[in-house]
Scaffold this motif. Structure first.
Motif, PDB file in Angstrom:
ATOM      1  N   LEU A   1       0.629  -1.036   0.134  1.00  0.00           N
ATOM      2  CA  LEU A   1       0.036  -0.067  -0.200  1.00  0.00           C
ATOM      3  C   LEU A   1       1.082   1.418  -0.076  1.00  0.00           C
ATOM      4  O   LEU A   1       0.565   2.177  -0.574  1.00  0.00           O
ATOM      5  N   SER A   2       1.953   1.201   0.786  1.00  0.00           N
ATOM      6  CA  SER A   2       2.885   2.445   0.545  1.00  0.00           C
ATOM      7  C   SER A   2       3.412   2.662  -0.502  1.00  0.00           C
ATOM      8  O   SER A   2       3.518   3.757  -1.043  1.00  0.00           O
ATOM      9  N   LEU A   3       3.960   1.514  -1.195  1.00  0.00           N
ATOM     10  CA  LEU A   3       4.352   1.807  -2.579  1.00  0.00           C
ATOM     11  C   LEU A   3       3.575   2.213  -3.498  1.00  0.00           C
ATOM     12  O   LEU A   3       3.881   2.715  -4.465  1.00  0.00           O
ATOM     13  N   ALA A   4       2.251   1.440  -3.467  1.00  0.00           N
ATOM     14  CA  ALA A   4       1.052   2.097  -4.215  1.00  0.00           C
ATOM     15  C   ALA A   4       1.130   3.525  -4.280  1.00  0.00           C
ATOM     16  O   ALA A   4       0.516   4.317  -5.041  1.00  0.00           O
ATOM     17  N   CYS A   5       0.856   4.106  -2.888  1.00  0.00           N
ATOM     18  CA  CYS A   5       0.817   5.292  -2.790  1.00  0.00           C
ATOM     19  C   CYS A   5       2.030   6.133  -3.355  1.00  0.00           C
ATOM     20  O   CYS A   5       1.406   7.161  -3.884  1.00  0.00           O
ATOM     21  N   LEU A   6       3.009   5.671  -3.137  1.00  0.00           N
ATOM     22  CA  LEU A   6       4.233   6.588  -3.736  1.00  0.00           C
ATOM     23  C   LEU A   6       3.926   6.556  -5.411  1.00  0.00           C
ATOM     24  O   LEU A   6       4.436   7.703  -6.090  1.00  0.00           O
ATOM     25  N   LEU A   7       3.769   5.307  -5.901  1.00  0.00           N
ATOM     26  CA  LEU A   7       3.782   5.469  -7.355  1.00  0.00           C
ATOM     27  C   LEU A   7       2.557   6.362  -8.092  1.00  0.00           C
ATOM     28  O   LEU A   7       2.672   7.000  -8.927  1.00  0.00           O
ATOM     29  N   LEU A   8       1.211   6.149  -7.444  1.00  0.00           N
ATOM     30  CA  LEU A   8       0.031   7.066  -7.719  1.00  0.00           C
ATOM     31  C   LEU A   8       0.383   8.451  -7.580  1.00  0.00           C
ATOM     32  O   LEU A   8      -0.038   9.098  -8.449  1.00  0.00           O
ATOM     33  N   ALA A   9       1.087   8.714  -6.768  1.00  0.00           N
ATOM     34  CA  ALA A   9       1.430  10.139  -6.196  1.00  0.00           C
ATOM     35  C   ALA A   9       2.375  10.616  -7.344  1.00  0.00           C
ATOM     36  O   ALA A   9       2.158  12.004  -7.868  1.00  0.00           O
TER      37      ALA A   9
END
Length: 455
Positions: free
Chosen positions: A281-289
């Motif tokens: 979830l943290s990596l997803a947040c980083l990539l989406l941002a």
């Protein structure tokens, strides 16, 4: 200190203020409310600044002088400060909505004024400078937002009141020192035409897609490895890297190329967001941002670039182009909250797969029509003659001679990239070879050498 650094600092503070005022990963703020009545629709329109973004450029002929722009910029900063104050007061009331509506409208108007005037300043500079300013700004934004979210989360309000004042000082310094922006007075400009409206439509659609995807993630995300705002700031810093790679290695910096670069990153972020573990979830947040910020920034650069074409009014092109971005930022969350509740027990995996397919397919829906390199303009006869003589004297290749013609005209590397439809990295390589073969170390030395050979 060079003017460009004040410009980078000012733009950094402007974007950082927006992200800290309306945290993109905080689902408890008022802008995440459901859209069940017209007042809330108007609230979102006010927040993203669509209305002022459409109205302010319409009066461009009346606010074209630098003193007028400086005064309006100061008014915009004061509106943001007043909006922050009213927000603090509203949350102490039993019914905060009416006052929140006013405060968000003021902050939306103030932010729109700042973005438009920063964009108009960029209009007066060359492509290469603009790309460097945007990259440096978002690297700084990411670092600032990360620091606030990680270490100063309890003092965000203090930053919200300080940043507009420092930004105003930066803008005043840039205006005082800038010599590239011409006074336009009551000059009559050419109409933008259908190409610009097509650009606005595609821009709005693209931002709507990425905003929809981001709203889906932000609404459902739980705990992350580090504070959400800090992780979002890290994504903003990564977006600066994505933009740098895009401008350096993409042979086309048009709309379709931007979609092909950025939207696959968002698709990967969506897939990672389907897992329940904190790391994914943290990596997803980083990539989406990173994907969201990259695409929005690239589109802003394209709008500013379009404003240089022919004899267009820069304030209207930039203002209305930025308004299309703001409209997409409104439509994405609005569609999400309108569609998702209507689904009967939607399976999370199904929704994610559909959205991932939508993101990937959208990269191919936007054709390259209008982005193919136009027939290159005829070079001046003396430039062609000098480039031919230099090519013969120093055994330059055909492509090197093409690049040489633009160098002899004093063109920048991004300009050559856009004209020849090759990546900036390839342009840099050709220029290095030309310098090596001719024994020069700068563009001016190259021009002087060509003139000597022509005698």
């Amino acid at each position: 200190m060079k003017t460009v650094w004040f410009q980078v600092a000012g733009m950094c503070l402007c974007f950082a203020w927006v992200f800290c005022s309306f945290p993109p990963v905080d689902v408890d703020v008022v802008i995440q409310a459901s859209l069940q009545n017209p007042e809330q629709v108007l609230l979102r329109l006010a927040i993203v600044g669509v209305v002022p973004g459409l109205l302010i450029p319409a009066a461009s002929s009346l606010i074209s002088s630098r003193p007028t722009k400086l005064v309006l910029f100061a008014v915009g900063c004061l509106l943001r400060l007043l909006g922050c104050y009213l927000s603090l007061v509203a949350f102490r009331l039993e019914d905060p909505f009416p006052l929140l509506f006013v405060s968000d409208f003021l902050m939306g108007c103030g932010t729109t004024v700042s973005l438009i005037f920063w964009g108009v300043l960029l209009h007066g500079q060359d492509i290469e400078s603009n790309e460097k300013i945007f990259i440096a700004s978002f690297a700084a934004v990411g670092l600032l937002v990360f620091s606030i979210g990680m270490f100063f989360s309890l003092h965000v309000v203090v930053f919200l009141f300080v940043m507009p004042l420092v930004e105003l000082a930066c803008y005043a310094i840039v205006c005082a020192r800038c010599t590239c922006e011409a006074e336009q007075g009551l000059r009559r400009f050419k109409r933008a035409g259908k190409d610009f409206f097509w650009l606005m439509a595609r821009t709005c659609i693209a931002i709507t897609i990425v905003s929809f995807v981001w709203e889906m993630f932000a609404t459902g995300v739980g705990a992350l490895a580090i504070p959400k705002l800090a992780l979002f700031g890290t994504g903003l810093a990564v977006s600066a890297l994505v933009i740098w790679l895009f401008t350096k290695y993409s042979s086309n910096v048009g709309f379709a190329a931007a979609a092909r670069w950025v939207l696959p990153i968002m698709a990967v972020g969506l897939l990672l967001g389907s897992f329940d573990d904190i790391a994914s979830l943290s990596l997803a947040c980083l990539l989406l941002a990173a994907a969201h910020a990259s695409l929005e920034t690239i589109l802003r650069m394209q709008i500013i670039g379009f404003s240089r074409k022919d004899d267009f009014d820069p304030m209207r092109i930039i203002g209305w182009g930025f308004a299309a971005i703001m409209m997409g930022a409104f439509l994405g969350p609005a569609l999400y909250h309108a569609v998702v509740p209507a689904l009967v027990q939607p399976g999370a995996s199904l929704v994610i797969c559909v959205l991932a397919a939508l993101v990937v397919i959208s990269a191919f829906l936007f054709s390259d029509v209008g982005e193919k390199p136009a027939q290159a303009l005829s070079q001046p006869a003396d430039v062609v003659m000098r480039s031919v003589k230099m090519a013969e004297a120093y055994a330059l290749s055909n492509r090197e001679r093409e690049v040489l013609e633009y160098l002899l005209e004093g063109r920048s590397h991004p300009y050559i990239r856009d004209e020849l439809f090759i990546s900036k990295s390839t342009v840099d390589t050709h220029v290095r070879h030309i310098y090596s073969k001719t024994g020069v170390k700068s563009k001016q030395e190259l021009i002087d050498l060509s003139k000597r050979l022509a005698i």
